[in-house]
Design a protein around this motif. Sequence first.
Motif: not given
Length: 295
Positions: A236-238, A233-234, A240-241
């Motif tokens: 993927k979040s990174t 998740g991190d 996306i960010y």
Amino acid sequence: MAQRLNVFAGLLATVLVVLAMSIFTVDQRQYALVFQLGEVKQVIAEPGLYFKLPMVQNVRYFEKRIITLDNSDPERFITSEKKNVLVDSYIKWRIVDPKLYYISVGGDESRARTRLNQTVNAGLREEFGKRTVHDVVSGERDRIMDQMREKADADARKIGVQIVDVRLKRVELPTEVSDAVYRRMEAERKRVANELRSEGSAEAEKIRADADRQREIIIAEAYRDAQKIKGEGDAKSTAIYGQAFGQNAEFYAFYRSLEAYRGSFKSKSDILVVEPNSDFFKYMKSTGRGSDKGK
């Protein structure tokens, strides 16, 4: 004429008396022995009407049905362990040879009872002496009764009697012996109970240990999976960010500064001491200059 009638009446009465003395009946439940001058002349086993010589022969009756010999007091016997036991028994017997029965015991039932009782007691004493308390109480009780009936019957045939059955109604320990046996049984039961408790405790500890092990494994696997999912998740979040803020690096820097401001001043009492020319106030300064230039 009257004299002749008296004579006839006398003769008739005499005949009737003689006939009455000559006739006897045998019941189906009895044997009949016909004696002549003290000697047995005839044995009658079938029921019916019979004749005998009056004044010369006489008849005695004997029981054909099964007779029960039940001792009122229990007998004391010794087992192979040298332990005393109290035995209450009874005997079922009947006459099968009335002539031999009369010759052997004189037709006296009390003498026959004494003979049978002595025979059975001697046999039981011998059988009990070969066995333990457990055997005579429950283990081989039926076998003892069967063997005793066969032995007693073989001896009873000598007096014209058949032993139908020998039964042990009750086999008990005397009070002084039963107390010791009960104490030993109680100690044995306690020992078995303690063994079962120990085995139960060991099994419980084994189950608890296995449950704890499985719990640790489940927690470890759950933590591993959580960390893996969190990392994914991190990442993927990174991504996306990075993709979002990569389109405008200046906006990303500005957003990060706002996040820093928000984290630094969570409450009104928070105080932050920094130099005015610090990069922390970069966007505040640039915003102010941008405003001045606009003016």
